[in-house]
Design an enzyme around this catalytic site. Structure first.
Site, mmCIF file in Angstrom:
data_model
loop_
_atom_site.group_PDB
_atom_site.id
_atom_site.type_symbol
_atom_site.label_atom_id
_atom_site.label_comp_id
_atom_site.label_asym_id
_atom_site.label_seq_id
_atom_site.Cartn_x
_atom_site.Cartn_y
_atom_site.Cartn_z
ATOM 1 N N THR A 1 -3.131 -21.874 -32.163
ATOM 2 C CA THR A 1 -3.152 -20.574 -31.397
ATOM 3 C C THR A 1 -3.441 -19.256 -32.395
ATOM 4 O O THR A 1 -4.187 -18.606 -31.757
ATOM 5 C CB THR A 1 -1.857 -20.647 -31.036
ATOM 6 O OG1 THR A 1 -1.360 -21.873 -30.289
ATOM 7 C CG2 THR A 1 -1.676 -19.121 -30.152
ATOM 8 N N HIS B 1 -7.139 -19.050 -32.605
ATOM 9 C CA HIS B 1 -7.580 -18.619 -31.255
ATOM 10 C C HIS B 1 -7.608 -16.971 -31.548
ATOM 11 O O HIS B 1 -8.295 -16.304 -30.997
ATOM 12 C CB HIS B 1 -7.057 -18.924 -30.074
ATOM 13 C CG HIS B 1 -7.376 -20.376 -29.702
ATOM 14 N ND1 HIS B 1 -8.619 -21.029 -29.608
ATOM 15 C CD2 HIS B 1 -6.799 -21.495 -29.523
ATOM 16 C CE1 HIS B 1 -8.662 -22.257 -29.463
ATOM 17 N NE2 HIS B 1 -7.238 -22.693 -29.138
ATOM 18 N N CYS C 1 10.826 -20.622 -19.294
ATOM 19 C CA CYS C 1 10.974 -19.398 -18.742
ATOM 20 C C CYS C 1 9.738 -18.564 -18.150
ATOM 21 O O CYS C 1 8.801 -18.697 -18.804
ATOM 22 C CB CYS C 1 11.592 -18.588 -19.937
ATOM 23 S SG CYS C 1 11.906 -16.878 -19.795
#
Lengths: 347, 347, 347, 347
Positions: free
Chosen positions: B40, B43, B107
């Site tokens: 991530t 990215h 969540c």
């Protein structure tokens, strides 16, 4: 053929000559290679209250074995002569509510071969084809002979989550010792065993326990609580059937934990349900037999991949003729498994 | 303090000097010992479509780390200065329906530190106390730095039964490799890995795969079906995000099996739902983050008992200043984890 | 006897005179009272791609029925002449890995009566005894005739938690409508249905839906999200097989929710796995057949206690001779169940 | 404000004037509309052994209520003045192993408001914001006041499968009666209740039992076995805490069944573990509190959809001043719930 039989409702057994079992269309006949003695067999030999209520002599007993298929009934297509096999000896009815609910291991009309019908302490044994289990060739013969009790252990350990969890095994008899090996193979965290017999505690350590504790010495409950930051173990596997072990085991179980009970108490047990079960939100599982046949699949995989070292469990190997010696040895408190070789000596 | 920050909506990052975070009453400040780079982060550094839609510069990124608690907010009682910690960087809201249903890891209002708020590529990082995880002293520092991605692997593997079951891991990037180690530690049966990169296949074997197959060579589906008596694997752990791996993985999954998907496909994927999921009665699980905090408990136990050898995963260790080198290395297809040491060199 | 048979690999069927089936030792012969037409029968009649690949004429088709036992094989002990019965028409092998793992409903060697062997569109049908299901006397005859598809619905709804949860049923064909009734009986919270056909939406409301939405009008996804405080439904039951319904259904599913897929898409479906499954941590279940026989037990209980009003589902009742009319009616989009009475007219 | 307080370690209570609680940053202050009396409150009033060991006077007791938020602490964002609320009064620590394993309802450091800290028998009550539960406007006020015990019932019933299963509820006190309503709403099959008190048996029938049996008359075990084709019930919900009910309940449970225990026995209970649990392969669940907050979500949905008629449960409504009358009524064996209105009379 030779068969070890219970002939009369009293202590003892007799080696008899009986006919080879005849087969129905869906039956299988196996030549027994090795048969192993269960604690239940000891009860039948000794003729205790349970035996008197359940066993109807004459009966060939014995329900742990491996062997080679000799012949099969006309409608049997999945098993062939020459297959090396063992068997699930609990024959379920298929139509009671537990059977219909996917729980044939607690069938209400179960017939257990070696208890309710002739078993495997003989040269040959007859089994319904759907109860026969082909043994993977990677599994050693003497391991194949004890897949029935090993299945009890696998069933107990894998009846809930186990990887990364702290485990207590109460009682290090043969199935308790197997459970230690299985829990270890399945990635459990700290594994505590409790056992009063020093030799069995040694075996427990050999099988993979982190600590083998003597519950008659010191405060094992406090010790385990301390060792788990006050929480207690996540999983308790009860293998002793002893009330004291059960009581202490529950005290060592953390709130929200799982207690899986396989050991057979002789009498009803006084339980502190409020503190040990209800306020803890514990899950207590009665374990009986083996899942049919999830347990057999998982056990086969563990064995064929060599994940379980069961060598420390094996003791004497003897011809069927020496049955009195075998039962005497076991009655003397001998842990470990004794194997009979009804068709000739073990190599 | 030093912090590696995304300053502008474009490729790259900058080492900046910023203030040490101030603490609210329930916050904890940790001095970062080691921080690890996630895909991530790559990215975010490279600024792809996902980053452009999610990241709001300026932002200190990074969400995998370990460190020592420097100070704690007024109401924090369970964490103290000097504690060696890591953290669950997904901060859940506590009141959406998934949170209320015991699924805080999905969540609906999650804030991820290092993505939605400042993260750990810095000398210090601020974390809500309830997200801080004390590291067991038996766990090596560099392992503590990667508990976030290891937790993804543990979550995936332990999202269903695994002991005694045949497993396929599709994709042997860092998390796929970790999953191999975890599945092995949890007692899986035969473990197949598929991976196009030869180096990663080697790593897969080191981590415990029984076979590391190149899906671009020959018919891997048929190979795995043959190796499982025509059944297919019981469990498929999808770690690649690649459509081809997903397709083949489902073809290798047995009826009634479990497919747990963690890899992130770039685009929608064409699925043969009828044959791969519906007629198979398969269970497909989307896996995101880590169970809060079941996964952390299980992972801690596995690590502290030494059940996981993750050494083959670790590559370079470098000061934060060398971030461009680090991201270049990773962009070149380097598998394995790179660690930053924002407060000084690794020993 | 009369039998409706597929005689040639082309559209259509023929009423033939054939011999009454002979029984093996574990078989049961039932005189068919009422037989119901499934969508699958329509495919066989119409001869689509699937039929051409699976069906081997000549074949008596039909797999939903009830009837009275005419006679039983020599070894059948649990079923008797005169018993009122229906049957699980999926005959599992008992020895493949899914069968051994307690998942006979996804047996790898399944034979379906009416598809792979002669079925129930005839005066008599032969069934293996263990697949025969005695019908509780409190269950009306016409309900007994549709326990096969009702079992699909029960299997789907009860494949996970349902009480107190918000539910979406996509597609209100016969099984979708049954699923609505079952979910309602099992205590679901708000029940949304989506269906393009106005008549079926009306039926959906009759069966117990709170809202029957037309997905071709307005933004049903937003509507359902709004109606669930932005969360989405807890459970999605996919009964349409339509890609658009599947897409929208997943968008309406909350993070951490369950999607149970029973509808059969004609072609592969493009899925946004990242947003709809992975980041959501969703559980997607392929549903096939009925749990053997958990589903049958639960369904029987629901029916015999009168928890399910299925009357709105029933349409025409006709003699077997009128089969062309029956299939035409169904091809015209007629929802609801048509019953054949091969042994005489319905009272 | 007025508060009903336990002032001394002896029988009785006193209405006192105390200060309105002050709020921490994450607290909520609610003006109590209605408060309901639990059996636990009766123990505190009467001062039994358990009370003496747990309660430290002075203490405002009471833990079942509904009310309107008066004000909130500085960091509370999800609750506002004017919200109509109730609360989960078990305040969990968040960092013990059960809390970390997703089982906060069995937190090892739980503080229960009304037992370990001031409760709701007062004009105002202080609650941590994360324990406050907003009441859906469709739920009647008097139902909102008893969501704590109703949650016990919902937790017990939905702790396993229930739809289409035969159920036994042992004990028809308030929570047993609620459990009957919940099991019925969740689609159970035949529902048996056992209860020695005739009035409560009447209530059991009103709440939805199929049969309310007097265990002191005749052989209820045999009756239930006969009524279930000899199988026994699939699910036993133990609500009495009485040893005799527990014994008989286990005898009525089928092999493979679930026993969920909520009732609190005064003393340890002698259990026939072998026959009732182990050989049966039963699952025994201790039930404590409510799942946080799965139970609250499910309960809210059931209530707001009108699935539960709890009217028969409600008895007297009185001002707080009449507390002695209230406790006397309950001590006389009065079933049903008594409500206090500390801020004025019930309309």
């Amino acid at each position: 053929m030779k068969a070890l039989r219970k002939m009369r409702p009293q202590r003892g057994a007799q080696l008899e000559s009986v006919g080879i079992p005849t087969l129905g269309p869906t039956d299988v006949l196996a030549r027994v290679r090795a048969a192993s003695i269960c604690g239940t067999d000891l009860h039948i030999y000794g003729w205790d209250r349970w035996s008197a209520s359940r066993i109807h002599p004459p009966l060939t007993f014995g329900h742990e074995f491996c062997g080679v298929v000799e012949k099969v009934g006309d409608e049997v297509t999945t098993i062939r002569s020459g297959d090396f096999v063992t068997a699930e000896m609990h024959v379920n009815c298929g139509h009671c509510r537990p059977c219909r609910m996917g729980q044939p291991h607690v069938c209400q009309n179960v017939k257990i071969l070696g208890i309710d019908a002739d078993g495997c302490f003989a040269e040959f044994v007859r089994i319904p084809a759907r109860n026969v289990w082909k043994v993977d060739p990677a599994i050693p013969e003497h391991y194949a002979a004890i897949m029935d009790p090993l299945g009890n252990a696998v069933h107990t350990v894998l009846a809930g989550e186990i990887a990364g969890l702290n485990v207590l095994v109460t009682g290090a008899g043969p199935i308790g010792l197997m459970a230690i090996a299985v829990a270890r193979a399945a990635g459990c965290a700290t594994l505590f065993a409790t056992e009063v017999n020093a030799h069995r505690r040694e075996l427990a350590m050999k099988m993979g326990a982190d600590e083998a504790l003597d519950p008659s010495q010191g405060d094992v409950v406090q010790h385990v609580l301390d060792a788990t930051d006050g929480a207690g173990v996540d999983v308790m596997l009860e293998m002793s059937g002893h009330p004291d072990a059960i009581h202490k085991g529950f005290q060592m179980l953390r709130p929200g934990g799982r207690a899986s009970l396989l050991g057979i108490p002789k009498d009803p047990v006084m339980l502190d349900l409020v503190n040990d079960v209800i306020f803890k939100g514990a899950t207590v599982q009665g374990i009986y037999g083996r899942r049919m046949f999830e347990t057999w699949v998982q056990m086969t995989e563990l064995l064929k991949h060599g994940r379980l070292n069961l060598e420390p469990l094996f003791k004497e190997r003897m011809p069927l003729e020496k049955f009195d010696d075998a039962f005497s040895l076991l009655e003397s408190g001998q842990a470990g498994k004794i194997l009979f070789y009804p068709n000739g000596s073990a190599k």
